[in-house]
Scaffold this motif. Structure first.
Motif, PDB file in Angstrom:
ATOM      1  N   PHE A 155      44.510  78.961  37.564  1.00 35.24           N
ATOM      2  CA  PHE A 155      44.106  77.816  38.229  1.00 35.24           C
ATOM      3  C   PHE A 155      43.995  76.681  36.851  1.00 35.24           C
ATOM      4  O   PHE A 155      43.432  75.480  37.077  1.00 35.24           O
ATOM      5  CB  PHE A 155      42.672  78.075  38.760  1.00 35.24           C
ATOM      6  N   ALA A 156      44.030  77.146  35.697  1.00 40.84           N
ATOM      7  CA  ALA A 156      44.121  76.091  34.560  1.00 40.84           C
ATOM      8  C   ALA A 156      44.983  75.348  34.302  1.00 40.84           C
ATOM      9  O   ALA A 156      45.243  74.255  33.830  1.00 40.84           O
ATOM     10  CB  ALA A 156      44.080  77.023  33.173  1.00 40.84           C
ATOM     11  N   GLU A 157      46.127  75.642  35.276  1.00 31.94           N
ATOM     12  CA  GLU A 157      47.321  74.789  35.615  1.00 31.94           C
ATOM     13  C   GLU A 157      47.421  73.718  36.477  1.00 31.94           C
ATOM     14  O   GLU A 157      48.557  73.080  37.004  1.00 31.94           O
ATOM     15  CB  GLU A 157      48.593  75.651  35.313  1.00 31.94           C
ATOM     16  N   ASP A 158      46.349  73.624  37.018  1.00 34.37           N
ATOM     17  CA  ASP A 158      46.026  72.576  38.229  1.00 34.37           C
ATOM     18  C   ASP A 158      47.167  72.859  39.311  1.00 34.37           C
ATOM     19  O   ASP A 158      47.971  72.072  39.706  1.00 34.37           O
ATOM     20  CB  ASP A 158      46.421  71.164  37.557  1.00 34.37           C
ATOM     21  N   PRO A 159      47.162  74.205  40.000  1.00 33.83           N
ATOM     22  CA  PRO A 159      48.035  74.261  40.899  1.00 33.83           C
ATOM     23  C   PRO A 159      48.015  73.501  42.414  1.00 33.83           C
ATOM     24  O   PRO A 159      46.721  73.019  42.818  1.00 33.83           O
ATOM     25  CB  PRO A 159      47.743  75.933  41.331  1.00 33.83           C
ATOM     26  N   LYS A 160      49.034  73.203  42.955  1.00 29.64           N
ATOM     27  CA  LYS A 160      48.976  72.582  44.301  1.00 29.64           C
ATOM     28  C   LYS A 160      49.510  73.425  45.390  1.00 29.64           C
ATOM     29  O   LYS A 160      49.112  73.178  46.588  1.00 29.64           O
ATOM     30  CB  LYS A 160      50.020  71.324  44.231  1.00 29.64           C
ATOM     31  N   LEU A 161      50.040  74.619  45.110  1.00 27.60           N
ATOM     32  CA  LEU A 161      50.431  75.357  46.232  1.00 27.60           C
ATOM     33  C   LEU A 161      50.329  76.982  45.764  1.00 27.60           C
ATOM     34  O   LEU A 161      51.232  77.364  44.729  1.00 27.60           O
ATOM     35  CB  LEU A 161      51.928  75.081  46.632  1.00 27.60           C
TER      36      LEU A 161
END
Length: 269
Positions: free
Chosen positions: A109-115
């Motif tokens: 979630f540190a990587e700004d997920p979209k899916l």
């Protein structure tokens, strides 16, 4: 060449087909040229041992070259030794011993997920492997497995991913309740895949799938518990237009994951 099928090292490799040995050592078994090729390309530093028959290495000279470039030594073994090590009847000439490499939940979630794909109590190795492969193909950012799901490093799961295991972050052994704060903070909607949900076609029409999404899939036979179903903001179902009683979990997951991918990758006119 290692040619004694009863050698201690051969037995140690073969034991990695069991969960106990994998848990104890932190290692897992990789079989076949496709999987070995993906490991060499994406995670060569995790390969502890790489075994091949002379015939296989001659046939797949690209794997031999990649191993040399990655600094991974290849040890020759006889066909009998390879068969003794393998979980499958036909390991296709290659076996590797690899370090397990789960990703921490906070790092996903540190990587700004979209899916994101969340799997709660998915027990069938083939289903898990296929869903990971679909998630990879659809451009999903990560897969999260709860502790009630099948072991990610089960040989059947590993084979079913056909190398996608090495392509995207995967978290294991978490509790669903511990995932939700991360989902909310990242601004993702939690959609449950469930037969009681809204028709997928309606969800597509209403633009529900346009938003960043965490898909939640449950057990093959029972689906999601009432408690876990209630955690989702909305439930979606894949309509059945024919006479089939239901859809296989991996098939339904493929449809839903790709619907999100289509929505997130719309081409502007």
């Amino acid at each position: 060449m290692l040619d004694n099928p009863r050698a201690p090292r051969v037995k140690a490799v073969a034991k990695l087909a069991t969960r106990g040995a994998r848990s104890e050592t932190g290692l897992f078994l990789l079989e076949g040229p496709q999987a070995v090729s993906e490991a060499l390309a994406y995670r060569p530093q995790l390969i502890v041992e790489l075994y091949a028959t002379p015939t296989a290495l001659e046939r797949y000279q690209d794997i031999a070259a990649t191993a040399v470039d990655a600094g991974v030594d290849v040890e020759f073994v006889s066909e009998e030794v390879l068969a003794a090590m393998a979980d499958t009847v036909t390991p296709q000439g290659f076996i590797a011993v690899v370090h397990q490499f789960p990703t921490a939940l906070k790092d996903i979630f540190a990587e700004d997920p979209k899916l994101v794909i969340i799997l709660e109590e998915v027990r069938d190795p083939g289903n898990l492997g296929t869903i990971i492969r679909v998630a990879d193909a659809a451009g999903a950012d990560a897969v999260i497995l709860t502790g009630r799901s099948v072991d990610l490093y089960n040989p059947k799961v590993v084979r079913s991913t056909t190398g996608s295991l090495f392509h995207l972050p995967i978290t294991v052994d978490v509790e669903l309740e511990n995932v939700l704060p991360y989902v909310r903070e990242a601004g993702l909607q939690l959609l449950a895949a469930d037969i009681k949900g809204e028709d997928l076609v309606l969800a597509r029409t209403n633009g529900v799938l346009d938003a960043p999404t965490a898909w939640l899939f449950g057990n093959e036979a029972r689906g999601l518990s009432d408690e876990h179903f209630a955690l989702a903001e909305k439930a979606i179902t894949v309509p059945i237009y024919g006479d089939a009683e239901s859809m296989n979990l991996a098939t339904a997951a493929a449809v839903l994951i790709y619907e999100s991918a289509f929505a997130h990758n719309k081409v502007s006119n």
